[in-house]
Design a protein around this motif. Structure first.
Motif, PDB file in Angstrom:
ATOM      1  N   THR A   2      -4.554  13.871 -17.404  1.00 28.44           N
ATOM      2  CA  THR A   2      -3.731  13.208 -18.413  1.00 28.44           C
ATOM      3  C   THR A   2      -3.652  11.720 -18.147  1.00 28.44           C
ATOM      4  O   THR A   2      -3.685  10.907 -19.068  1.00 28.44           O
ATOM      5  N   ALA A   3      -3.591  11.355 -16.860  1.00 29.00           N
ATOM      6  CA  ALA A   3      -3.514   9.934 -16.519  1.00 29.00           C
ATOM      7  C   ALA A   3      -4.733   9.184 -17.012  1.00 29.00           C
ATOM      8  O   ALA A   3      -4.631   8.114 -17.600  1.00 29.00           O
ATOM      9  N   GLY A   4      -5.928   9.772 -16.813  1.00 25.74           N
ATOM     10  CA  GLY A   4      -7.132   9.087 -17.248  1.00 25.74           C
ATOM     11  C   GLY A   4      -7.174   8.900 -18.744  1.00 25.74           C
ATOM     12  O   GLY A   4      -7.541   7.848 -19.250  1.00 25.74           O
ATOM     13  N   GLN A   5      -6.757   9.935 -19.519  1.00 24.59           N
ATOM     14  CA  GLN A   5      -6.792   9.822 -20.972  1.00 24.59           C
ATOM     15  C   GLN A   5      -5.804   8.774 -21.468  1.00 24.59           C
ATOM     16  O   GLN A   5      -6.120   7.961 -22.325  1.00 24.59           O
ATOM     17  N   SER A   6      -4.596   8.777 -20.903  1.00 22.11           N
ATOM     18  CA  SER A   6      -3.583   7.820 -21.353  1.00 22.11           C
ATOM     19  C   SER A   6      -4.009   6.396 -21.028  1.00 22.11           C
ATOM     20  O   SER A   6      -3.799   5.488 -21.810  1.00 22.11           O
ATOM     21  N   SER A   7      -4.620   6.249 -19.840  1.00 26.11           N
ATOM     22  CA  SER A   7      -5.028   4.913 -19.445  1.00 26.11           C
ATOM     23  C   SER A   7      -6.019   4.325 -20.433  1.00 26.11           C
ATOM     24  O   SER A   7      -5.898   3.185 -20.846  1.00 26.11           O
TER      25      SER A   7
ATOM     26  N   VAL B 207       0.823  -1.205   0.000  1.00 24.42           N
ATOM     27  CA  VAL B 207       0.000   0.000   0.000  1.00 24.42           C
ATOM     28  C   VAL B 207       0.860   1.259   0.000  1.00 24.42           C
ATOM     29  O   VAL B 207       0.526   2.248  -0.664  1.00 24.42           O
ATOM     30  N   ASP B 208       1.991   1.232   0.703  1.00 21.66           N
ATOM     31  CA  ASP B 208       2.874   2.397   0.744  1.00 21.66           C
ATOM     32  C   ASP B 208       3.618   2.586  -0.579  1.00 21.66           C
ATOM     33  O   ASP B 208       3.806   3.720  -1.035  1.00 21.66           O
ATOM     34  N   MET B 209       4.005   1.470  -1.214  1.00 19.40           N
ATOM     35  CA  MET B 209       4.706   1.562  -2.484  1.00 19.40           C
ATOM     36  C   MET B 209       3.773   2.090  -3.569  1.00 19.40           C
ATOM     37  O   MET B 209       4.154   2.934  -4.383  1.00 19.40           O
ATOM     38  N   VAL B 210       2.542   1.613  -3.563  1.00 20.91           N
ATOM     39  CA  VAL B 210       1.555   2.086  -4.531  1.00 20.91           C
ATOM     40  C   VAL B 210       1.303   3.581  -4.343  1.00 20.91           C
ATOM     41  O   VAL B 210       1.246   4.346  -5.315  1.00 20.91           O
TER      42      VAL B 210
ATOM     43  N   PRO C  61      -0.558 -12.815  -8.703  1.00 26.31           N
ATOM     44  CA  PRO C  61       0.848 -12.508  -8.421  1.00 26.31           C
ATOM     45  C   PRO C  61       1.023 -11.103  -7.836  1.00 26.31           C
ATOM     46  O   PRO C  61       0.254 -10.184  -8.137  1.00 26.31           O
ATOM     47  N   HIS C  62       2.048 -10.942  -6.993  1.00 29.78           N
ATOM     48  CA  HIS C  62       2.270  -9.658  -6.323  1.00 29.78           C
ATOM     49  C   HIS C  62       2.439  -8.526  -7.328  1.00 29.78           C
ATOM     50  O   HIS C  62       1.900  -7.428  -7.138  1.00 29.78           O
ATOM     51  N   ALA C  63       3.194  -8.763  -8.392  1.00 33.36           N
ATOM     52  CA  ALA C  63       3.403  -7.710  -9.388  1.00 33.36           C
ATOM     53  C   ALA C  63       2.082  -7.325 -10.044  1.00 33.36           C
ATOM     54  O   ALA C  63       1.844  -6.149 -10.329  1.00 33.36           O
ATOM     55  N   GLN C  64       1.222  -8.319 -10.261  1.00 33.20           N
ATOM     56  CA  GLN C  64      -0.081  -8.036 -10.859  1.00 33.20           C
ATOM     57  C   GLN C  64      -0.957  -7.229  -9.902  1.00 33.20           C
ATOM     58  O   GLN C  64      -1.687  -6.316 -10.315  1.00 33.20           O
ATOM     59  N   THR C  65      -0.891  -7.566  -8.613  1.00 27.43           N
ATOM     60  CA  THR C  65      -1.641  -6.812  -7.605  1.00 27.43           C
ATOM     61  C   THR C  65      -1.201  -5.355  -7.589  1.00 27.43           C
ATOM     62  O   THR C  65      -2.029  -4.432  -7.566  1.00 27.43           O
ATOM     63  N   LEU C  66       0.111  -5.144  -7.596  1.00 30.44           N
ATOM     64  CA  LEU C  66       0.640  -3.776  -7.609  1.00 30.44           C
ATOM     65  C   LEU C  66       0.198  -3.031  -8.866  1.00 30.44           C
ATOM     66  O   LEU C  66      -0.205  -1.858  -8.798  1.00 30.44           O
TER      67      LEU C  66
ATOM     68  N   ARG D 130      -3.130   1.033 -11.466  1.00 29.36           N
ATOM     69  CA  ARG D 130      -4.089   1.376 -12.510  1.00 29.36           C
ATOM     70  C   ARG D 130      -5.330   2.019 -11.895  1.00 29.36           C
ATOM     71  O   ARG D 130      -5.896   2.982 -12.435  1.00 29.36           O
ATOM     72  N   ALA D 131      -5.760   1.498 -10.728  1.00 28.38           N
ATOM     73  CA  ALA D 131      -6.911   2.071 -10.040  1.00 28.38           C
ATOM     74  C   ALA D 131      -6.626   3.491  -9.561  1.00 28.38           C
ATOM     75  O   ALA D 131      -7.546   4.303  -9.417  1.00 28.38           O
TER      76      ALA D 131
END
Length: 428
Positions: free
Chosen positions: A88-93, A70-73, A386-391, A396-397
């Protein structure tokens, strides 16, 4: 709480790391779990979030290595917000996710190589004798009811251990098998070389019907099963004798048995001259597991079925053993079926993934398809991703434009560094 999993240790108030009966390190998770070199010397690893932070720093992204996800995210999301702004983040996503859509490979057995193991509508219950099954099937058919419910104990609603399972394992593939405790994984594994036989349906391996005792015996030499904690099956006075047990039972010459013992030990990283005359019980836990593994390899199987092969090992031993399995699969063209509770291992190694739930097939597809499209369903049946997928999902959220695909730690670090303007290059 005692644990080998650093993500669990990261949630503690303090962490004590032991070595040879002494306290080697003691402090807060932030003080202990970020010291990569010292942990490596103790056969331990860092939490996945901490590894990501360090990887990003090497790519020029000025973040701290946080021990909690949670802290890294939060820190990466803040860095992205400061750099580009939320709009900009929303448009790029949206644009990147659209590009990624439809590129995930799907399961297509028609184009795969020849089948090695085929299960067709297999069901199995531990509770019923053959006579009881016959009476019950007849009664169920007469009543027009489903015959896929076992009469276990006092609870008539208890499910079958396996229920109408169909599966084809293709030559040369690496199939990951996942599911919560009691989902039917171990029962399924025992069907793959005829250790137990289906009460409904059929199993064929190497073109042979495993309902035939003679054919099942022939398959056992070619489809090797390594059970969880295989070192508990060691029994001989010396390592060499234990590895030689299977080849001797095949009726091979003494010279051929000796060759297989030496080569099989070498394949698992052990030297016959060094350990051959030792009792297997004098060796470390990791070495004992390698000896047990060598005993299966000495049978020269074409297919390996591994039931939680790295359960209970420390992080360094886990990594070594998984590397060994990967090398055997790639270099020896072995077909591998591996049961694991660790989604990181399946994401790293498997070509396809089978998820079991209450004795049935819940999902069968590539790890990318399952982990990216079915994360919610996996959580509902007691599995993670997987942890990387969770991160990646959490970032993304938070608005970061990460394409929706399967991430390993290295590829996630590359993608984030690319977005934040570090020196990493995004991988497709």
């Amino acid at each position: 709480m005692i644990t080998h999993f650093m993500e669990e240790a990261a949630e503690a108030d303090r962490v004590a790391v032991f070595r040879a009966g002494h306290v080697a390190m003691l402090g807060t998770p932030e003080e202990i779990l970020t010291r990569a070199d010292e942990l490596a010397q103790l056969n331990l690893d860092m939490p996945e979030s901490c590894r990501l932070g360090i990887a990003l720093r090497t790519k020029g992204v000025p973040v701290h290595a946080q021990v909690r996800e949670v802290d890294m995210v939060a820190e990466i999301a803040q860095a992205y917000a400061e750099r580009s702004g939320a709009d900009t983040a929303g448009q790029s996503s949206a644009s990147q996710l659209e590009i990624a859509d439809g590129t995930v490979p799907v399961d297509n057995e028609d184009n795969a190589s020849e089948p090695v193991i085929e299960l067709s509508h297999v069901s199995y219950s531990y509770s019923l004798s053959p006579r009881e099954r016959h009476r019950w099937h007849k009664r169920s058919a007469t009543a027009g009811k489903s015959n896929k419910q076992a009469l276990w104990g006092n609870d008539p609603s208890s499910p079958w251990a396996l229920r109408d399972v169909s599966l084809t394992v293709r030559r040369g593939e690496f199939l990951g098998l996942a599911g919560h405790t009691g989902s039917g994984k171990s029962t399924l594994v025992q069907h793959l070389n005829g250790l137990i036989r289906p009460q409904e349906g059929s199993v064929r391996a190497l073109g042979l019907d495993l309902s035939n005792k003679k054919d099942a015996a022939a398959v056992k030499a070619k489809v090797g099963v390594v059970f969880q904690y295989p070192e508990r099956q060691l029994f001989a006075e010396t390592v060499a004798q234990d590895v030689a047990f299977g080849p001797h039972n095949l009726g091979l010459s003494q010279a051929e048995v000796a060759r297989r013992v030496e080569s099989s030990l070498a394949r698992v990283g052990l030297d016959l001259a060094t350990v051959g005359d030792k009792s297997p019980f004098e060796l470390s836990g990791g070495q004992q597991r390698r000896v047990a593994f060598a005993g299966v390899l000495a049978m020269r199987p074409t297919t390996l079925v591994l039931d939680e092969p790295v359960a209970g090992l420390d992080p360094a031993s886990r990594t070594d053993f998984l590397d060994l399995i990967k090398q055997l699969h790639e270099q020896r063209d072995l077909t591998v079926v591996m049961v694991s509770h660790n989604m990181n291992d399946i994401a790293l190694l498997a070509d396809r993934m089978l998820v079991m739930h209450e004795g049935e097939v819940a999902f069968l597809n590539t790890p990318e398809e399952i982990f990216t499209k079915h994360a919610v369903e996996l959580r509902e049946i007691g599995l993670g991703i997987p942890h990387a997928q969770t991160l990646a999902n959490q970032l993304r959220a938070e608005g970061m434009p990460l394409p929706e695909k399967l991430y390993l730690p290295e590829s996630l670090a590359d993608e984030i560094a690319h977005i934040l303007g570090g020196s990493g290059a995004a991988q497709s």
